[in-house]
Motif scaffolding. Structure first.
Motif, PDB file in Angstrom:
ATOM      1  N   PRO A 215       0.640  -1.400   0.041  1.00  0.00           N
ATOM      2  CA  PRO A 215       0.196  -0.040  -0.047  1.00  0.00           C
ATOM      3  C   PRO A 215       0.698   1.374   0.149  1.00  0.00           C
ATOM      4  O   PRO A 215       1.982   1.191   0.426  1.00  0.00           O
ATOM      5  CB  PRO A 215      -0.875   0.032   1.293  1.00  0.00           C
ATOM      6  CG  PRO A 215       0.153  -0.938   2.337  1.00  0.00           C
ATOM      7  CD  PRO A 215       0.679  -1.985   1.057  1.00  0.00           C
ATOM      8  N   THR A 216      -0.001   2.519  -0.515  1.00  0.00           N
ATOM      9  CA  THR A 216       0.810   3.760  -0.404  1.00  0.00           C
ATOM     10  C   THR A 216      -0.219   4.641   0.280  1.00  0.00           C
ATOM     11  O   THR A 216      -0.976   4.965   0.165  1.00  0.00           O
ATOM     12  CB  THR A 216       1.069   4.295  -1.823  1.00  0.00           C
ATOM     13  OG1 THR A 216       1.635   3.374  -2.719  1.00  0.00           O
ATOM     14  CG2 THR A 216       1.742   5.792  -1.890  1.00  0.00           C
ATOM     15  N   THR A 220      -4.024   8.667  -3.389  1.00  0.00           N
ATOM     16  CA  THR A 220      -5.264   8.012  -4.211  1.00  0.00           C
ATOM     17  C   THR A 220      -4.937   8.375  -5.286  1.00  0.00           C
ATOM     18  O   THR A 220      -4.428   9.341  -6.041  1.00  0.00           O
ATOM     19  CB  THR A 220      -6.652   8.644  -3.703  1.00  0.00           C
ATOM     20  OG1 THR A 220      -6.867   9.957  -3.983  1.00  0.00           O
ATOM     21  CG2 THR A 220      -7.015   8.278  -2.144  1.00  0.00           C
ATOM     22  N   GLY A 234     -10.241  -3.291   4.226  1.00  0.00           N
ATOM     23  CA  GLY A 234      -9.528  -3.442   3.057  1.00  0.00           C
ATOM     24  C   GLY A 234      -9.520  -4.725   2.241  1.00  0.00           C
ATOM     25  O   GLY A 234      -9.482  -4.588   0.997  1.00  0.00           O
ATOM     26  N   GLU A 238     -10.398  -4.998  -1.765  1.00  0.00           N
ATOM     27  CA  GLU A 238      -9.868  -6.037  -2.704  1.00  0.00           C
ATOM     28  C   GLU A 238     -10.211  -6.784  -3.475  1.00  0.00           C
ATOM     29  O   GLU A 238     -10.259  -7.146  -4.744  1.00  0.00           O
ATOM     30  CB  GLU A 238      -8.481  -6.410  -2.146  1.00  0.00           C
ATOM     31  CG  GLU A 238      -7.418  -5.272  -1.597  1.00  0.00           C
ATOM     32  CD  GLU A 238      -6.265  -6.010  -0.763  1.00  0.00           C
ATOM     33  OE1 GLU A 238      -5.958  -7.141  -0.876  1.00  0.00           O
ATOM     34  OE2 GLU A 238      -5.663  -5.050  -0.139  1.00  0.00           O
ATOM     35  N   SER A 249      -6.602  -0.999  -9.610  1.00  0.00           N
ATOM     36  CA  SER A 249      -6.339  -0.227  -8.250  1.00  0.00           C
ATOM     37  C   SER A 249      -7.638   0.086  -7.243  1.00  0.00           C
ATOM     38  O   SER A 249      -8.558   0.330  -7.795  1.00  0.00           O
ATOM     39  CB  SER A 249      -5.461   0.774  -8.433  1.00  0.00           C
ATOM     40  OG  SER A 249      -6.120   1.672  -9.210  1.00  0.00           O
ATOM     41  N   ASN A 251      -8.808   2.878  -3.923  1.00  0.00           N
ATOM     42  CA  ASN A 251      -8.604   3.780  -2.939  1.00  0.00           C
ATOM     43  C   ASN A 251      -9.016   3.306  -1.696  1.00  0.00           C
ATOM     44  O   ASN A 251     -10.510   3.121  -1.912  1.00  0.00           O
ATOM     45  CB  ASN A 251      -8.716   5.076  -3.375  1.00  0.00           C
ATOM     46  CG  ASN A 251      -8.212   5.608  -4.674  1.00  0.00           C
ATOM     47  OD1 ASN A 251      -6.959   5.280  -4.826  1.00  0.00           O
ATOM     48  ND2 ASN A 251      -9.187   6.025  -5.530  1.00  0.00           N
ATOM     49  N   CYS A 262     -14.528   2.300  -0.422  1.00  0.00           N
ATOM     50  CA  CYS A 262     -13.670   1.702  -1.405  1.00  0.00           C
ATOM     51  C   CYS A 262     -13.951   2.355  -2.825  1.00  0.00           C
ATOM     52  O   CYS A 262     -15.034   2.243  -3.138  1.00  0.00           O
ATOM     53  CB  CYS A 262     -14.062   0.498  -1.155  1.00  0.00           C
ATOM     54  SG  CYS A 262     -13.109  -0.798  -2.521  1.00  0.00           S
ATOM     55  N   ILE A 283      -5.470   5.233   1.499  1.00  0.00           N
ATOM     56  CA  ILE A 283      -4.416   4.260   1.099  1.00  0.00           C
ATOM     57  C   ILE A 283      -4.744   3.840  -0.216  1.00  0.00           C
ATOM     58  O   ILE A 283      -5.866   3.583  -0.590  1.00  0.00           O
ATOM     59  CB  ILE A 283      -4.549   2.974   2.021  1.00  0.00           C
ATOM     60  CG1 ILE A 283      -4.414   3.513   3.517  1.00  0.00           C
ATOM     61  CG2 ILE A 283      -3.582   2.029   1.669  1.00  0.00           C
ATOM     62  CD1 ILE A 283      -4.543   2.161   4.414  1.00  0.00           C
ATOM     63  N   TYR A 284      -3.833   3.872  -0.995  1.00  0.00           N
ATOM     64  CA  TYR A 284      -3.651   3.603  -2.358  1.00  0.00           C
ATOM     65  C   TYR A 284      -3.017   2.142  -2.667  1.00  0.00           C
ATOM     66  O   TYR A 284      -2.090   1.960  -1.920  1.00  0.00           O
ATOM     67  CB  TYR A 284      -2.982   4.522  -3.389  1.00  0.00           C
ATOM     68  CG  TYR A 284      -2.832   3.983  -4.744  1.00  0.00           C
ATOM     69  CD1 TYR A 284      -3.823   3.991  -5.788  1.00  0.00           C
ATOM     70  CD2 TYR A 284      -1.654   3.714  -5.065  1.00  0.00           C
ATOM     71  CE1 TYR A 284      -3.745   3.424  -6.845  1.00  0.00           C
ATOM     72  CE2 TYR A 284      -1.090   3.361  -6.505  1.00  0.00           C
ATOM     73  CZ  TYR A 284      -2.628   3.281  -7.521  1.00  0.00           C
ATOM     74  OH  TYR A 284      -2.227   2.598  -8.555  1.00  0.00           O
ATOM     75  N   LYS A 285      -3.771   1.250  -3.437  1.00  0.00           N
ATOM     76  CA  LYS A 285      -3.111  -0.297  -3.682  1.00  0.00           C
ATOM     77  C   LYS A 285      -3.532  -0.352  -5.182  1.00  0.00           C
ATOM     78  O   LYS A 285      -4.613  -0.223  -5.619  1.00  0.00           O
ATOM     79  CB  LYS A 285      -3.577  -1.125  -2.966  1.00  0.00           C
ATOM     80  CG  LYS A 285      -3.207  -1.042  -1.213  1.00  0.00           C
ATOM     81  CD  LYS A 285      -3.476  -2.237  -0.370  1.00  0.00           C
ATOM     82  CE  LYS A 285      -2.714  -3.393  -0.885  1.00  0.00           C
ATOM     83  NZ  LYS A 285      -2.784  -4.559  -0.130  1.00  0.00           N
TER      84      LYS A 285
END
Length: 477
Positions: A215-216, A220, A234, A238, A249, A251, A262, A283-285
């Motif tokens: 995660p970052t 976003t 989270g 996902e 991706s 956010n 989400c 959180i960005y993934k």
């Protein structure tokens, strides 16, 4: 069933399902007992000696108080009605007096065709039917009458009612499809389009393998969100990305009232690095994206994680995920809050529309002057800031199914059209409605209306005040 005391000189109108001649009030009540949908009766005088008119109704004065009218010589009686709270979901009718709960919910099937509709198996020999009752339909049902179909002349497969028994399909696979007139299928089944080829070999085209990167925090991806939803964690966010073939991706927002926002996106920071922006507490993934090299030709979109190449190219002519918004109204459309003060607009471009968007221009509304004026609803505690009351309908006042309407949270026969849209409240500058399961076919000049929920249902409008004006946009295919 237990009948309540009679009401003299009254007659319940508008809900009679059967009229018959009886010898006594007891006989009328007995006939009501024998009819599963009966909730009340009217007993009136008859021109025939020693006979009475018995009218059985599928509702009562608790659900429709305005329909109890004065009628000389008539007697009205209703049962103890456990359906008064409208416990059944949309598309079902409530029958009182059954089961341990004292009611049951029955599917509300109505026959559409007068004569059997026939369809063939080749040469565009489809069958056609026309809707004969306006309303909202949950699904369709076909009842076999005669005939058979097959997908081969070979002895390997015998004729069937709905499909083909060839080894490629088997006994469980069905091949009968309901479509719109443009041949696009109604989404009434989970269609399997690429699970086997003509030789019966399994294809991996529909299998997806995805792996998320670390995660970052505090970031976003903006400009590529295709869906917003509220989730518990989270991991659930996902999982929703995995289920959406176009998702690359996510956010994930901070927890608010037990839920996270989400956002699913159809791109990532490798394809659009300029879209990665600071956003506090988010959180960005992104996933390992095999579409980063842009391997698909023009006119196709890339979906990552599919096939042995770890991506697949899907035709992008018919279906676009990034909203293709087109402005419908030339001038702002205004709607009030009572006395049928709806706003009307007409389609200016034919096509297929996924949903509508309203952009607030000016004005405000409320259901009670004691509470703050707002753009789209009412902040009365009955609703709150997150409940919206702005509804788009057809000219016959039936609502477009672009929101999950909650019709049992208040009085007035439980008719409020309240709903929630993720990430939106009554003061939001825009209302982006939910996407339809299948695009809506529209034509030039076709009319729609915008209503305030209480005005639409003629419910509790005495304290309503205000007017809201908005621009209307359509998400075109």
């Amino acid at each position: 069933m237990h009948f309540q005391p009679p009401t003299l000189q009254r007659r319940f109108v508008g809900h009679v399902i059967r009229t018959l001649s009886v010898q006594s009030g007891t006989a009328c009540e007995a006939c009501c007992f024998d009819d599963d949908d009966c909730i009340s009766v009217n007993l009136g005088p008859s021109a025939v000696a020693r006979k009475h008119i018995c009218e059985r109704s599928s509702s009562d004065h608790n659900i429709h108080p305005k329909d109890l009218t004065h009628k000389q010589g008539f007697i009205y009686k209703s049962v103890w009605n456990y359906c008064s709270s409208s416990p059944c979901p949309s598309g079902y009718r409530c029958q009182t007096g059954f089961t341990g709960k004292r009611y049951r919910c029955k599917e509300n099937w109505k026959k559409i065709n007068e004569d059997p509709v026939c369809f063939g198996a080749a040469g565009d020999t489809y069958g056609t039917f026309t809707i004969n009752i306006s309303g909202l339909t949950n699904t369709f049902k076909l009842v076999y009458r005669n005939g058979s179909v097959n997908c081969t002349f070979s002895h390997e497969s015998e004729p069937t009612h709905w499909g083909c028994k060839h080894a490629v399909y088997g006994d469980k696979q069905l091949a009968t499809v309901l479509t719109y007139t443009n041949r696009s299928a109604l989404l009434l089944a989970d269609y399997l389009r690429n699970t086997r080829n003509l030789e019966g070999k399994i294809s991996v085209d529909n299998c997806r393998v995805m792996q998320f990167r670390p995660p970052t925090p505090g970031r976003t991806l903006a400009g590529h969100v295709i869906r917003r939803l509220l989730v518990d964690s989270g991991t659930v966010c996902e999982a929703n990305c995995f289920d959406d073939d176009d998702c690359m991706s996510v956010n994930l927002g901070p927890k608010n009232e037990g839920k996270h926002l989400c956002e699913l996106s159809s791109s990532d920071d490798n394809l659009h690095p300029e879209g990665l922006r600071k956003r506090s507490k988010f959180i960005y993934k992104s996933v390992l994206n095999y579409c980063s090299s842009r391997p698909c030709p023009p006119g196709y979109r890339c979906q990552t994680g599919f096939t042995n190449k770890r991506y697949r190219c899907v035709g992008n002519v018919i279906f676009r995920r990034m909203p293709n918004w087109k402005k419908i109204s030339e001038d702002p459309v205004c709607f009030g809050v009572d006395d049928d003060s709806f706003g009307a607009f007409s389609i200016r471009e034919s096509g297929l529309i996924y949903t509508f968007k309203l952009v607030h221009r000016n004005g405000s509304v409320t259901c009670d002057p004691r509470y703050k004026l707002n753009n789209w609803g009412c902040t009365h505690p009955l609703f709150g800031k997150n409940q919206l009351l702005t509804v788009i309908t057809y000219p016959n006042r039936s609502a477009l199914l672009i929101a999950n309407y909650l019709r049992s949270n208040a009085g007035c026969g439980y008719k409020y059209y309240a709903y929630q849209l993720e990430g939106t409240d009554v003061d939001s500058p825009e209302l982006v409605f939910n996407r339809l399961l299948h695009p809506l076919s529209v034509s030039v000049g076709q009319k729609f209306q915008i209503w305030y929920g209480e005005d639409l249902t003629d419910c509790e409008g005495n304290n309503n005040m205000g007017m809201t004006c908005a621009d209307i946009y359509g998400w075109y295919v």
